[in-house]
Scaffold this motif. Structure first.
Motif, PDB file in Angstrom:
ATOM      1  N   ALA A  53      22.245  13.830   9.672  1.00 25.07           N
ATOM      2  CA  ALA A  53      22.066  14.416  11.011  1.00 25.07           C
ATOM      3  C   ALA A  53      20.903  15.399  11.034  1.00 25.07           C
ATOM      4  N   LYS A  54      20.602  16.020   9.875  1.00 28.48           N
ATOM      5  CA  LYS A  54      19.488  16.970   9.826  1.00 28.48           C
ATOM      6  C   LYS A  54      18.141  16.276  10.033  1.00 28.48           C
ATOM      7  N   VAL A  55      18.057  15.015   9.635  1.00 25.47           N
ATOM      8  CA  VAL A  55      16.824  14.257   9.875  1.00 25.47           C
ATOM      9  C   VAL A  55      16.626  14.083  11.386  1.00 25.47           C
ATOM     10  N   TYR A  56      17.680  13.621  12.051  1.00 31.64           N
ATOM     11  CA  TYR A  56      17.596  13.458  13.509  1.00 31.64           C
ATOM     12  C   TYR A  56      17.305  14.791  14.193  1.00 31.64           C
ATOM     13  N   ALA A  57      17.971  15.849  13.742  1.00 33.60           N
ATOM     14  CA  ALA A  57      17.766  17.160  14.359  1.00 33.60           C
ATOM     15  C   ALA A  57      16.323  17.611  14.189  1.00 33.60           C
ATOM     16  N   ALA A  58      15.781  17.412  12.975  1.00 33.36           N
ATOM     17  CA  ALA A  58      14.393  17.814  12.718  1.00 33.36           C
ATOM     18  C   ALA A  58      13.440  17.013  13.604  1.00 33.36           C
ATOM     19  N   MET A  59      13.699  15.705  13.725  1.00 28.86           N
ATOM     20  CA  MET A  59      12.800  14.844  14.515  1.00 28.86           C
ATOM     21  C   MET A  59      12.860  15.180  16.000  1.00 28.86           C
ATOM     22  N   ALA A  60      13.976  15.778  16.446  1.00 28.60           N
ATOM     23  CA  ALA A  60      14.151  16.032  17.881  1.00 28.60           C
ATOM     24  C   ALA A  60      14.068  17.509  18.234  1.00 28.60           C
ATOM     25  N   GLY A  61      13.826  18.363  17.235  1.00 26.75           N
ATOM     26  CA  GLY A  61      13.750  19.791  17.524  1.00 26.75           C
ATOM     27  C   GLY A  61      15.079  20.381  17.958  1.00 26.75           C
ATOM     28  N   LEU A  62      16.165  19.849  17.403  1.00 25.13           N
ATOM     29  CA  LEU A  62      17.507  20.331  17.747  1.00 25.13           C
ATOM     30  C   LEU A  62      18.040  21.236  16.639  1.00 25.13           C
ATOM     31  N   THR A  63      18.999  22.081  16.973  1.00 24.82           N
ATOM     32  CA  THR A  63      19.652  22.939  15.991  1.00 24.82           C
ATOM     33  C   THR A  63      21.119  22.553  15.884  1.00 24.82           C
ATOM     34  N   LEU A  64      21.503  22.062  14.700  1.00 22.10           N
ATOM     35  CA  LEU A  64      22.899  21.667  14.475  1.00 22.10           C
ATOM     36  C   LEU A  64      23.781  22.907  14.357  1.00 22.10           C
ATOM     37  N   PRO A  65      25.090  22.757  14.553  1.00 20.20           N
ATOM     38  CA  PRO A  65      26.000  23.901  14.476  1.00 20.20           C
ATOM     39  C   PRO A  65      25.836  24.681  13.164  1.00 20.20           C
ATOM     40  N   GLY A  66      25.687  25.993  13.271  1.00 22.37           N
ATOM     41  CA  GLY A  66      25.610  26.853  12.088  1.00 22.37           C
ATOM     42  C   GLY A  66      24.268  26.885  11.396  1.00 22.37           C
ATOM     43  N   GLN A  67      23.313  26.047  11.837  1.00 26.88           N
ATOM     44  CA  GLN A  67      21.984  26.029  11.217  1.00 26.88           C
ATOM     45  C   GLN A  67      21.077  27.029  11.934  1.00 26.88           C
ATOM     46  N   GLU A  68      20.084  27.524  11.181  1.00 27.36           N
ATOM     47  CA  GLU A  68      19.132  28.477  11.798  1.00 27.36           C
ATOM     48  C   GLU A  68      18.181  27.733  12.715  1.00 27.36           C
TER      49      GLU A  68
END
Lengths: 300, 300
Positions: A285-300
């Protein structure tokens, strides 16, 4: 049977240690081997039998290999100091790694040359079920091989699926299962982060989807890791380039086009490329988040 | 409430007819409309109320639209002879098609200009659950809108997930769900046919995988269609280029890369290209079978 049945477990990682412990609890005599000396010492303290493999091999009923891949399997069975040439005729090997069906067939043939039985027996279920003696085993081999390994199978598995009477069929079904699980985990991550772009909170995603047609075993199992920001490895990202790589290798040999699992494989490779290989596989999920500029729960 | 509550269902296809029948069974006064006159006659015989939409619209409490897509939704609400301009102030529209969140927000705004409430309410569950009044509804809208539509929601749904207080959130969650279901069906087909190349029988695939980590709701629901050679459409292939197309449209707007659902979309497009659009969506397995030279159960 009980303590008269002597088995060596080779590979005492998170899965193998659980298998070895379950066999101990089942009352068998269990030797545990690993390149990590501390793991071996820990297992002996927990009740593992004493003795170097070379000294005890001729007396073993069975060897269970719980190593990472085909290369390690071949090394511990036939490499320098490998087990098979030291076993008595009629002893049995149970090979639990996820490997290509062709490799399993080759191992069965090489064991047969040594008078040793071989069970193609990939396992499924994760470390907790391994420790509980409650794994699923997708096994294929001769009736004689299943019979020779019955005490070990009984001690480590809650479900033994008999896939056929020769090696290869067990590994084929494992590859099929891994194709599905690998895609389902990655698709959960794609859907969860896609939802985030539309204002869907990951917790709400989990609540609604687990009661909807979009659910899968993998989604139900892995989504909480993302919600809880817990990427401690229950199952590593590193598993998937290996297992989906096996799927693609088999597919290429069979001239079979597998575009969806191929796309999923690329995302796991990206996760490794981002340095996430040793994290829990939900970290895709961190790959998708990085590619989309999203912040996953609890991540900075 | 009961018969005092007057509702028109627009669209009497496999889903809409089930919804309308469920609302009748719940004791409401139900008018049914469709471009297919035979469907309308059938519904009136089953207890549907008599009257042209233009004659009864001013007296309706609610309109439920169960049409194929955004274009049809806009046509029946605001097109030539469309319902909304004829409704009384405070009447409510429930829109059940899968549409983009932006479209749902635009419909809500246009309804508001007419003094009409709008519920963004995509449905899930298939024709059988529609007929049983047991659909899942992923709904968003104002509290006033939910209240105005309560008798209809109670009559048609077993689960109403309240996704937010304005239109868009319901459609967003539906898109998330469709991403997952669409990928899971296609991945089932990929895994089943991949297994066939390795000698795994589709029946054995179903038996083992439904008890393994590789399972999903979609796999459990669709695999039997392939085993039984039954491609009569419970849900058509044609649904998926539409719904995964909506996913990709939303993703493009959000600059979100969705490679796995993108790969699945290509396979559904291939199924349409092979002339399978009106078959059950499990027929996506025929694309894989054709590409790999395999013969599915019961096929020549």
């Amino acid at each position: 049977m009980g303590a008269d049945y002597k088995v060596a477990v080779i590979g005492l990682g998170s899965m193998g240690y659980g298998v070895a412990s379950s066999l101990l609890r089942a009352g068998l005599t269990v030797y545990g081997y690993d390149i990590n000396e501390a793991q071996m010492a820990k297992f002996r303290e927990a009740g593992g039998a004493e003795g170097a493999l070379a000294d005890v091999a001729g007396d073993l009923d069975a060897v269970v290999t719980v190593v990472l891949n085909a290369a390690q399997t071949e090394a511990v069975l036939f490499g320098d100091g490998g087990a098979v040439p030291m076993l008595r005729k009629g002893a049995a090997v149970m090979s639990c790694a996820t490997v290509a069906p062709d490799f399993a067939r080759r191992m069965e043939a090489q064991c047969a040359e040594n008078g040793v039985l071989y069970l193609d027996a990939p396992i499924s279920g994760g470390p907790i079920r391994a420790a509980d003696g409650a794994l699923s085993v997708l096994a294929s081999g001769t009736a004689e091989t299943f019979a020779a390994l019955k005490p070990a199978l009984d001690g480590m598995a809650s479900d033994v699926f008999e896939m056929g009477d020769s090696a290869g069929a067990g590994s084929a079904m494992k590859a099929v299962n891994q194709l599905l699980v690998g895609v389902h985990i990655a698709t959960m991550a794609e859907a969860l982060t896609f939802g985030m772009t539309q204002g869907v909170d990951p917790k709400r995603f989990y609540e609604v989807i687990t009661k909807s047609a979009g659910t899968s075993w993998a989604l139900e199992n892995r989504t909480p890791h993302i919600i809880d920001n817990d990427y401690s490895p229950k199952s590593q990202v590193n598993i998937w380039p290996k297992d989906l790589g096996i799927v693609q290798d088999i597919a290429r040999s069979a001239k079979f086009s597998a575009p969806i699992s191929g796309a999923a494989l690329q995302m796991y490779l990206a996760a490794q490329g981002m340095g996430l290989g040793a994290e829990d596989d939900a970290a895709i999920a961190k790959v998708y988040a990085a590619m989309a500029g999203l912040t996953l729960p609890g991540q900075e």
